[in-house]
Write a protein that holds these residues in place. Structure first.
Motif, PDB file in Angstrom:
ATOM      1  N   GLU A   1       0.836  -1.193   0.000  1.00  0.00           N
ATOM      2  CA  GLU A   1       0.000   0.000   0.000  1.00  0.00           C
ATOM      3  C   GLU A   1       0.875   1.248   0.000  1.00  0.00           C
ATOM      4  O   GLU A   1       1.836   1.352   0.752  1.00  0.00           O
ATOM      5  CB  GLU A   1      -0.888  -0.004   1.243  1.00  0.00           C
ATOM      6  N   VAL A   2       0.528   2.201  -0.860  1.00  0.00           N
ATOM      7  CA  VAL A   2       1.263   3.470  -0.922  1.00  0.00           C
ATOM      8  C   VAL A   2       0.560   4.454   0.012  1.00  0.00           C
ATOM      9  O   VAL A   2      -0.634   4.691  -0.104  1.00  0.00           O
ATOM     10  CB  VAL A   2       1.316   4.030  -2.361  1.00  0.00           C
ATOM     11  N   TRP A   3       1.336   5.006   0.939  1.00  0.00           N
ATOM     12  CA  TRP A   3       0.838   5.975   1.910  1.00  0.00           C
ATOM     13  C   TRP A   3       1.216   7.377   1.465  1.00  0.00           C
ATOM     14  O   TRP A   3       2.305   7.593   0.947  1.00  0.00           O
ATOM     15  CB  TRP A   3       1.469   5.724   3.278  1.00  0.00           C
ATOM     16  N   SER A   4       0.346   8.337   1.700  1.00  0.00           N
ATOM     17  CA  SER A   4       0.628   9.738   1.448  1.00  0.00           C
ATOM     18  C   SER A   4       0.726  10.421   2.806  1.00  0.00           C
ATOM     19  O   SER A   4      -0.230  10.395   3.582  1.00  0.00           O
ATOM     20  CB  SER A   4      -0.493  10.357   0.611  1.00  0.00           C
ATOM     21  N   LEU A   5       1.886  10.995   3.108  1.00  0.00           N
ATOM     22  CA  LEU A   5       2.138  11.603   4.411  1.00  0.00           C
ATOM     23  C   LEU A   5       2.459  13.079   4.264  1.00  0.00           C
ATOM     24  O   LEU A   5       3.274  13.463   3.424  1.00  0.00           O
ATOM     25  CB  LEU A   5       3.289  10.890   5.114  1.00  0.00           C
ATOM     26  N   GLU A   6       1.826  13.891   5.096  1.00  0.00           N
ATOM     27  CA  GLU A   6       2.047  15.327   5.092  1.00  0.00           C
ATOM     28  C   GLU A   6       2.785  15.709   6.357  1.00  0.00           C
ATOM     29  O   GLU A   6       2.417  15.280   7.458  1.00  0.00           O
ATOM     30  CB  GLU A   6       0.717  16.069   5.031  1.00  0.00           C
ATOM     31  N   GLY A   7       3.836  16.486   6.210  1.00  0.00           N
ATOM     32  CA  GLY A   7       4.600  16.901   7.376  1.00  0.00           C
ATOM     33  C   GLY A   7       5.579  17.999   7.040  1.00  0.00           C
ATOM     34  O   GLY A   7       5.468  18.673   6.020  1.00  0.00           O
ATOM     35  N   ARG A   8       6.560  18.157   7.918  1.00  0.00           N
ATOM     36  CA  ARG A   8       7.595  19.177   7.743  1.00  0.00           C
ATOM     37  C   ARG A   8       8.938  18.488   7.580  1.00  0.00           C
ATOM     38  O   ARG A   8       9.316  17.621   8.374  1.00  0.00           O
ATOM     39  CB  ARG A   8       7.639  20.104   8.950  1.00  0.00           C
ATOM     40  N   PHE A   9       9.663  18.897   6.538  1.00  0.00           N
ATOM     41  CA  PHE A   9      10.994  18.350   6.295  1.00  0.00           C
ATOM     42  C   PHE A   9      11.896  18.688   7.477  1.00  0.00           C
ATOM     43  O   PHE A   9      11.923  19.827   7.942  1.00  0.00           O
ATOM     44  CB  PHE A   9      11.561  18.935   4.999  1.00  0.00           C
ATOM     45  N   GLN A  10      12.640  17.697   7.956  1.00  0.00           N
ATOM     46  CA  GLN A  10      13.567  17.900   9.068  1.00  0.00           C
ATOM     47  C   GLN A  10      15.019  17.966   8.570  1.00  0.00           C
ATOM     48  O   GLN A  10      15.683  18.952   8.747  1.00  0.00           O
ATOM     49  CB  GLN A  10      13.417  16.788  10.103  1.00  0.00           C
TER      50      GLN A  10
END
Length: 188
Positions: free
Chosen positions: A10-19
């Motif tokens: 399954e391909v997940w789409s994740l939203e966040g902030r680049f660290q």
């Protein structure tokens, strides 16, 4: 007796902030960390892929908003990892703007300085005296034949990206070489 069907991950789409980027002991970029609502998430890059997403992460500043897609990596044999790890598939957006690969159309001209070979040994393009690498794939190289010998004048056009590792020039995914269109098979 039929063989069990292999399940597509399954391909997940994740939203966040680049660290920050993650590097191998050899200094190569091998992944990136993002923060998803206070939870660290690691994306690992395929070491054999030349994905423009990898280059996009290299250009990011800490804190930029990203949406990235990946498949969940199973835990290592030694036990659970301290955070989720995903095999990177693609970068969807940066700061709310859809990400498009940096491979802009480019035309290059020069003299063949050397033949370039794929990891498995087949010729897959040429390097010009300008430093540009014209990637034809092995089937394209075979299609062009004698037009790509050492010292030949060559012009090519196609999507281009800067070479990495401090090299001067671009890699051009050749669509045409010396005015001749290459077959439209996908790049290997």
């Amino acid at each position: 007796m039929s063989q069990p069907q292999e399940k597509t991950p399954e391909v997940w789409s994740l939203e966040g902030r680049f660290q920050h980027l993650l590097h191998s002991p050899r200094g190569e970029v091998e992944g990136a960390m993002i923060d998803v609502e206070g939870i660290p998430v690691q994306f690992v890059f395929d070491k054999h892929a030349h994905d423009c997403g990898t280059r996009a992460f290299q250009a990011l500043a800490a804190g930029q908003a990203v949406v990235a897609e990946g498949t969940l990596v199973p835990p290592p044999p030694k036990g659970e990892a301290p955070h989720e790890v995903f095999a990177f598939e693609r970068l969807v957006s940066i700061d709310g703007t859809a990400f498009t690969p940096d491979a802009a159309e480019r035309e290059v001209q020069g003299t063949v300085a050397r033949i370039h070979h794929a990891r498995h040994g087949e010729p897959n393009g040429v390097v010009l005296d300008t430093g540009d690498f014209i990637h034809t794939r092995p089937d394209g190289f075979a299609q062009l034949g004698a037009g790509l010998e050492l010292g030949a004048r060559v012009s090519a056009s196609g999507p281009a990206r800067p070479l990495q590792g401090g090299a001067t020039g671009h890699v051009i995914e050749a669509r045409t070489v010396n005015g001749q269109p290459l077959s439209s098979k996908p790049a290997r």
